[in-house]
Design a protein around this motif. Structure first.
Motif, short mmCIF file in Angstrom:
data_model
loop_
_atom_site.label_atom_id
_atom_site.label_comp_id
_atom_site.label_asym_id
_atom_site.label_seq_id
_atom_site.Cartn_x
_atom_site.Cartn_y
_atom_site.Cartn_z
N ALA A 1 -2.96 -22.69 -15.69
CA ALA A 1 -3.90 -21.67 -16.18
C ALA A 1 -5.34 -22.11 -15.96
CB ALA A 1 -3.64 -21.39 -17.65
N LEU A 2 -5.62 -23.38 -16.20
CA LEU A 2 -6.97 -23.90 -16.00
C LEU A 2 -7.36 -23.86 -14.53
CD1 LEU A 2 -6.89 -26.95 -18.44
CD2 LEU A 2 -8.22 -24.87 -18.73
N LYS A 3 -6.41 -24.20 -13.65
CA LYS A 3 -6.70 -24.18 -12.22
C LYS A 3 -7.01 -22.75 -11.76
CE LYS A 3 -6.84 -25.89 -8.04
NZ LYS A 3 -7.13 -24.66 -7.29
N ASP A 4 -6.21 -21.80 -12.22
CA ASP A 4 -6.46 -20.41 -11.85
C ASP A 4 -7.81 -19.93 -12.37
OD1 ASP A 4 -5.68 -18.05 -10.58
OD2 ASP A 4 -4.97 -17.19 -12.46
N LEU A 5 -8.13 -20.33 -13.59
CA LEU A 5 -9.42 -19.95 -14.18
C LEU A 5 -10.58 -20.55 -13.40
CD1 LEU A 5 -10.72 -18.41 -16.51
CD2 LEU A 5 -10.54 -20.48 -17.89
N GLN A 6 -10.42 -21.78 -12.95
CA GLN A 6 -11.47 -22.41 -12.14
C GLN A 6 -11.68 -21.66 -10.83
OE1 GLN A 6 -10.62 -26.59 -11.59
NE2 GLN A 6 -10.25 -26.91 -13.77
N ASP A 7 -10.56 -21.27 -10.17
CA ASP A 7 -10.68 -20.53 -8.91
C ASP A 7 -11.40 -19.21 -9.13
OD1 ASP A 7 -9.33 -22.55 -7.67
OD2 ASP A 7 -7.37 -21.57 -7.73
N LEU A 8 -11.06 -18.52 -10.19
CA LEU A 8 -11.69 -17.24 -10.48
C LEU A 8 -13.19 -17.40 -10.72
CD1 LEU A 8 -8.96 -15.77 -12.83
CD2 LEU A 8 -9.58 -14.89 -10.56
N CYS A 9 -13.57 -18.40 -11.45
CA CYS A 9 -14.98 -18.61 -11.78
C CYS A 9 -15.79 -19.01 -10.55
CB CYS A 9 -15.11 -19.67 -12.87
SG CYS A 9 -14.47 -19.12 -14.47
N GLN A 10 -15.16 -19.73 -9.63
CA GLN A 10 -15.85 -20.12 -8.42
C GLN A 10 -16.01 -18.95 -7.46
OE1 GLN A 10 -13.27 -23.38 -7.32
NE2 GLN A 10 -14.75 -24.91 -7.98
N GLN A 11 -15.11 -17.97 -7.54
CA GLN A 11 -15.17 -16.83 -6.62
C GLN A 11 -16.31 -15.88 -6.97
OE1 GLN A 11 -11.32 -14.95 -6.71
NE2 GLN A 11 -10.27 -16.81 -6.01
N LYS A 12 -16.54 -15.66 -8.25
CA LYS A 12 -17.51 -14.63 -8.63
C LYS A 12 -18.15 -14.99 -9.97
CE LYS A 12 -16.09 -10.59 -7.70
NZ LYS A 12 -15.34 -9.32 -7.81
N LYS A 13 -19.46 -14.83 -10.03
CA LYS A 13 -20.19 -15.15 -11.25
C LYS A 13 -19.79 -14.22 -12.39
CE LYS A 13 -24.86 -15.83 -13.01
NZ LYS A 13 -26.32 -15.80 -12.71
N GLN A 14 -19.45 -12.97 -12.05
CA GLN A 14 -19.08 -12.03 -13.09
C GLN A 14 -17.82 -12.46 -13.83
OE1 GLN A 14 -20.85 -9.60 -14.20
NE2 GLN A 14 -19.33 -8.91 -15.68
N ASN A 15 -16.95 -13.19 -13.13
CA ASN A 15 -15.74 -13.68 -13.78
C ASN A 15 -16.08 -14.67 -14.89
OD1 ASN A 15 -14.15 -12.13 -12.13
ND2 ASN A 15 -13.77 -13.77 -10.65
N LYS A 16 -17.11 -15.48 -14.68
CA LYS A 16 -17.56 -16.41 -15.72
C LYS A 16 -18.04 -15.65 -16.95
CE LYS A 16 -20.36 -19.59 -14.24
NZ LYS A 16 -21.42 -20.29 -13.49
N VAL A 17 -18.76 -14.56 -16.70
CA VAL A 17 -19.26 -13.78 -17.82
C VAL A 17 -18.09 -13.17 -18.60
CG1 VAL A 17 -20.66 -11.78 -18.47
CG2 VAL A 17 -21.42 -13.28 -16.61
N GLN A 18 -17.09 -12.64 -17.86
CA GLN A 18 -15.93 -12.06 -18.53
C GLN A 18 -15.19 -13.11 -19.35
OE1 GLN A 18 -13.25 -9.58 -16.37
NE2 GLN A 18 -14.85 -8.66 -15.10
#
Length: 1047
Positions: free
Chosen positions: A362-379
């Motif tokens: 789950a952490l790895k997937d979350l890291q990939d998502l956050c690196q792809q798009k800044k909006q994902n970090k905000v979400q």
């Protein structure tokens, strides 16, 4: 450094051991079973390396170094064999055999720990930190425990977890952001777990700060679960491709969750790359590709006419690419929906925390998502992910903790709102605890996360306020050779933390002063004031004080000279701190501090400026003057005035009279004490004190509640007493409560203070012949107190207090005062009633202090000089009776035995102070062999009273001859060249030669050094010395004796 390799047995054995450890640690990663236990074994062996290196190269190698290394070699080789066995057999090894090997490795680690405990403390000497580290490692290894994880239990456990998750996943609700799709939605909810599955017991990490390895689900239950939304069904999609290409492999463990993730549609896949397209473009025949992929495909064809479609294989007439705007928009919207759902699923998985692997996925997937798009970090932030991850930092598995740190760092990067949320959690103190982890990936991840947090100024003070944080960072910064990465990142964090003055102060207190000095020199006015304030409050280590003075003095003096009131105050306090260290005082003088301080003390008042800095300025000036700087050399103005100038001295004394602050008075008196080292200034001080009321001011300060002020006042009065002693004595007696307050008996001997000592010495050093003071002391009944205190000190011992000897010297000096005024009947009666002769004789015998022996001899001299006046022949009454005459005859015979042969009368130590009756002569003769010439001279003076013209010199010479005085005198003349000592010695010798010529001449003639001593005195002495030397030479027939001719 020598280029020749050291081949001593200890070095060779140590190198072999280190090589074996390296092989073992390298092979650990190849072991496929019980990896955590084997990794821990490798860590313990690696941590043993510094101890082995210390045994190799320490300058204080213990005698048992070879034995220790041999013991370690045996254990480490055994570990190597066991590791190799596990590596070669792999998964084919039986569980029972694995358990046996783990138990044997546990015994090996314990044996190594026991071997390290054999290293003696003598090897470390001043390296206390090294001894603590090795002792701690030894204790930890001796208490180690490994536990084998049962495989069957693990399988059963996974099955239970999947079943549990299947039941709980029914509570998860999935939402789709595409409201325009009319299909129905299936909804389930995930409730937080009430209790996490029990984890296998793992070895406890022993770091400087312990990490709580338990993950508290009670905290997780307070976090609201997510509502995840499903996607419309019945659409064409590639479910297997979705799972295969996605990084969230934990969805396979949660099939129900995967069902409600919006599927990957076939149209989104590029036929060439088989990946989701980011920039879809359509070619001539209507097929859509990823722009980059089709462009690369077209480059393969040089001729435009030969271009074919990679999907259909048909020729294309053009290479034109048209952006598929609709598909691109659809993909982007799908990604947004899918990424949002994946974030929610990741949060659900982290909340469940049913296994280490699930959390890591789950952490790895979350890291990939956050690196792809800044909006994902905000979400992720808005979903409460930061608070959840802050809790996971306390998870027991260190790999999970490392991944959590990396994820947090990505989430808060360039996000001040996220960092504000982190500030409200326990993430910062927990991360700082991880800095002490022995697991390098965890330590490095902690540093990277802290580095990101430290870029936010609002968090810097919170980071620095955590106990031990700055100290650990400084330690890492200076351990570059051990861990270069940690040293570099720690340095960057410390630089960021410098934005807080509190952090800078903490750095300085922990040995890192460069930030403070940098901001003091180049910072803003506000920062300079803060740094000056810090410098005035911290206690500097001795080895860096001079460096700080060299760097900080110029800007501080500039701040004093041109700053505002608050800035000047802070700078002056810092200068007080710097000037308190003696070697720094010359640096301050060279920096021009003295004129600035004089201006602060005097001129500021003339300009009617606030005198808030007077206390510090006077203290700095006092500190500087207490160095070796001569007052005459310290310029205070451009007009050529120095610290010894009359103008400056008058100003200081005037300020002393008018000041109301005890601390200012104390430092002004310190300045005056220093100025008495300059003859010109001394004359001025003596004149002003004598002609004004300043002496009364100083006497009144003796009993000040400010003890340091009272002590300083007495010291100044002692310094002035040789010049105006009688004036001070008279004024002291006129002051209420004096002089008796100067003789206050301490409640306990071990509570004797400096105040007691200087007070007694002040009374002792005032002119001894001052009858007014002596009578005042007598009338205040101080002598019984003095004698009682002397007796207690002798019984208890002078080591009971560091001031006991000085106090005792002062008390004896006060007693000597009374022996100078024996002509006063009250004083004479006091000396008799307290038997002062016996007191001084006892002090000669029982004390080892040179000063007390000298004072006792002086007291005996003064008392013995009075003996001839006090000794009277016995008076016999006449009687006509025969019987009475007969009785008187016998009684007269008895009384005749008590007649002193020297003083020709009835004598005793108490009533006439007779040295013979007091048995003091033997002790005085012993003092003649003393190394201290002042003790010798005082003893000679006392013995001279026995050969005075008023006494029976013949009898005295006879008695002293029996005590071998001549030989003592020869020793004195041979060892001491002080003229006053030689004069007294020559006088005694000459008296012997005149009264007992023959015997004395014989003894003196046998001494082969005496002639040279006499000749030297005859040539180089003063008039009296030459005359006495000449007389002795004539008696010894070394010079012609001219007699008056007879006619």
């Amino acid at each position: 450094m020598s280029l020749v390799e050291d081949t001593s047995p200890i070095v060779v054995l140590g190198q072999t051991l280190l090589a074996t450890i390296s092989e073992i640690t390298a092979s650990v990663v190849c072991v496929e079973i019980e990896q955590e236990n084997f990794m821990e074994v490798g860590c313990y062996l690696d941590r043993t390396s510094p101890a082995i290196i210390e045994l190799q190269f320490s300058e204080n190698k213990p005698l048992n170094a070879i034995e220790i290394l041999q013991t370690l070699t045996k254990s480490i080789n055994h570990a190597k064999d066991l590791m190799e066995k596990c590596r070669t057999k792999g998964h084919s090894i039986l569980d029972a055999e694995v358990k046996s090997i783990i138990e044997q490795l546990e015994g090996v680690i314990k044996d190594i720990g026991e071997g390290l405990s054999l290293i003696p403390s003598s090897m470390f000497k001043e390296q206390e930190y090294a001894e603590v580290a090795i002792r701690s490692l030894s204790q930890e290894m001796q208490n180690v425990h490994f536990k084998v994880s049962p495989t069957e239990a693990s399988d059963t456990k996974d099955a239970v977890q999947v079943q549990s998750l299947s039941e709980e996943i029914q509570n998860v609700k999935f939402e789709n952001s595409q409201t325009e799709v009319p299909e129905t939605k299936e909804t389930i909810h995930v409730q937080p777990l009430k209790q996490l599955p029990e984890e296998e017991h793992t070895a406890i990490e022993t770091d400087l700060y312990s990490i709580n390895a338990e993950f508290f689900t009670d905290d997780l239950q307070s976090i609201d679960m997510l509502h995840l939304t499903g996607s419309p069904k019945g659409m064409k999609f590639i479910d297997q491709v979705s799972l295969r290409n996605s990084s969230n492999q934990y969805l396979k463990t949660l099939p129900q969750v995967a069902e409600y993730i919006e599927p990957l549609y076939e149209a989104f896949i590029c036929p060439l790359t088989q990946k989701i397209m980011d920039d879809p473009v359509t070619i001539e025949n209507g097929v859509t590709y990823e722009r980059r992929a089709i462009t690369e495909w077209f480059k393969k064809f040089e001729d435009s006419s030969g271009v074919i479609c990679p999907t259909t294989g048909k020729k294309l007439s053009t290479r034109d690419l048209n952006t598929n705007v609709a598909l691109k928009t659809t993909i982007e919207e799908w990604k947004e929906r899918n990424e949002a759902a994946r974030i929610k699923v990741a949060r659900a998985a982290l909340s469940l925390a049913s296994s280490d692997n699930m959390i890591l996925e789950a952490l790895k997937d979350l890291q990939d998502l956050c690196q792809q798009k800044k909006q994902n970090k905000v979400q992720a932030r808005n979903m409460g992910m930061l608070s959840l991850l802050a809790h996971i930092l306390e998870y027991k598995d260190r790999k999970v903790r490392c991944a959590t740190l990396d994820t947090l760092r990505l989430l808060v990067k360039e996000d001040d709102e996220g960092k504000d949320i982190i500030e409200q959690t326990k993430a910062i103190p927990t991360t700082i605890k991880m800095l002490s982890s022995n697991y390098l990936p965890e330590k490095h991840a902690s540093l990277l996360f802290l580095l990101e947090l430290s870029r936010c100024k609002s968090l810097c003070e919170k980071i620095g306020s955590v106990t031990g944080c700055i100290l650990m960072l400084i330690t890492m910064k200076y351990n570059y050779s051990y861990d270069p990465f940690a040293a570099e990142k720690a340095d960057e964090i410390l630089q960021n933390l410098e934005t807080s003055s509190k952090n800078v102060m903490c750095m300085a207190e922990n040995g890192l002063l460069e930030p403070l000095l940098h901001h003091l020199i180049e910072g803003t006015e506000e920062m300079q004031m803060e740094m000056a304030r810090c410098l005035g409050e911290i206690v500097l280590a001795r080895q860096i004080r001079t460096h700080v003075a060299e760097r900080a003095s110029p800007p501080l003096i500039k701040m004093v000279h041109s700053g505002n009131s608050l800035t000047r105050k802070a700078a002056l306090k810092a200068l007080v701190q710097i000037s308190s260290y003696s070697p720094n005082r010359r640096i301050l003088v060279n920096a021009g501090t003295v004129p600035i301080m004089i201006e602060e003390i005097f001129k500021r008042t003339i300009d009617n400026e606030p005198m808030d800095a007077k206390e510090e300025s006077v203290a700095i000036l006092a500190n500087i003057l207490e160095s070796d700087q001569a007052p005459e050399d310290l310029q205070v103005s451009t007009q050529g005035r120095t610290m010894a100038s009359d103008h400056v001295v008058y100003k200081i004394i005037q300020m002393l009279k008018s000041s109301s602050q005890d601390e200012v008075k104390f430092n002004l008196i310190r300045i005056l004490l220093c100025l008495t080292n300059a003859p010109k200034a001394t004359v001025t001080i003596v004149s002003v004190v004598k002609e004004t009321e300043v002496s009364y001011n100083l006497i009144e300060l003796i009993n000040s509640p400010h003890e340091k002020l009272g002590i300083a006042s007495i010291k100044l009065l002692i310094t002035l007493s040789p010049y105006i002693g009688h004036t001070l004595s008279e004024r002291l007696c006129k002051t209420r409560g004096q002089p008796e307050s100067l003789i206050k008996k301490p409640t306990e001997i071990n509570q004797i203070t400096e105040k007691h000592a200087v007070s007694a010495n002040f009374l002792a050093r005032l002119p001894r012949q001052n009858l007014t003071l002596n009578l005042a002391l007598l009338h205040k009944n101080t002598v019984p107190t003095i004698l009682e205190t002397i007796n207690e000190i002798q019984i208890t011992g002078s080591r009971a207090s560091r001031f006991a000897i000085s106090y005792l010297e002062g008390l004896v000096g006060i007693l000597v005062r009374f022996t100078t005024t024996l002509y006063e009947s009250q004083v004479l009666l006091l000396a008799k009633s307290h038997n002062l002769a016996s007191v001084f004789t006892e002090l000669l015998i029982r004390t080892e202090s040179d000063e007390i022996q000298k004072l006792s001899a002086i007291g005996l001299e003064n008392l013995s000089s009075e003996s001839i006046n006090l000794s009277r022949p016995p008076q016999l009454k006449k009687s006509n009776s025969k019987i009475t005459r007969l009785l008187s005859f016998h009684s007269s015979k008895e009384r005749s035995t008590q007649i002193c042969p020297v003083h020709r009368g009835a004598c005793s130590s108490q009533t006439t102070f007779c040295l013979l009756d007091n048995k003091a002569v033997e002790r005085l003769l012993a003092c003649l062999d003393h190394e201290n010439v002042e003790v010798v001279e005082a003893a000679l003076s006392a013995l001279c009273t026995l050969l005075d013209d008023k006494v029976d010199v013949d009898k005295s010479v006879s008695l002293l001859n029996e005590m071998n005085l001549i030989q003592h005198l020869l020793n004195v003349m041979g060892e001491h060249r002080k003229e006053s000592v030689q004069q007294k010695s020559f006088w005694l010798v000459e008296r012997f030669l005149v009264r007992d010529g023959g015997r004395s001449v014989s003894v003196l003639s046998q001494d082969r050094f005496l002639p040279s001593i006499l000749v030297s005195a005859f040539h180089g002495g003063d008039v009296n010395t030459r005359q006495m030397a000449e007389k002795i030479l004539r008696h010894l027939n070394k010079m012609p004796n001219f007699s008056t001719p007879k006619f």
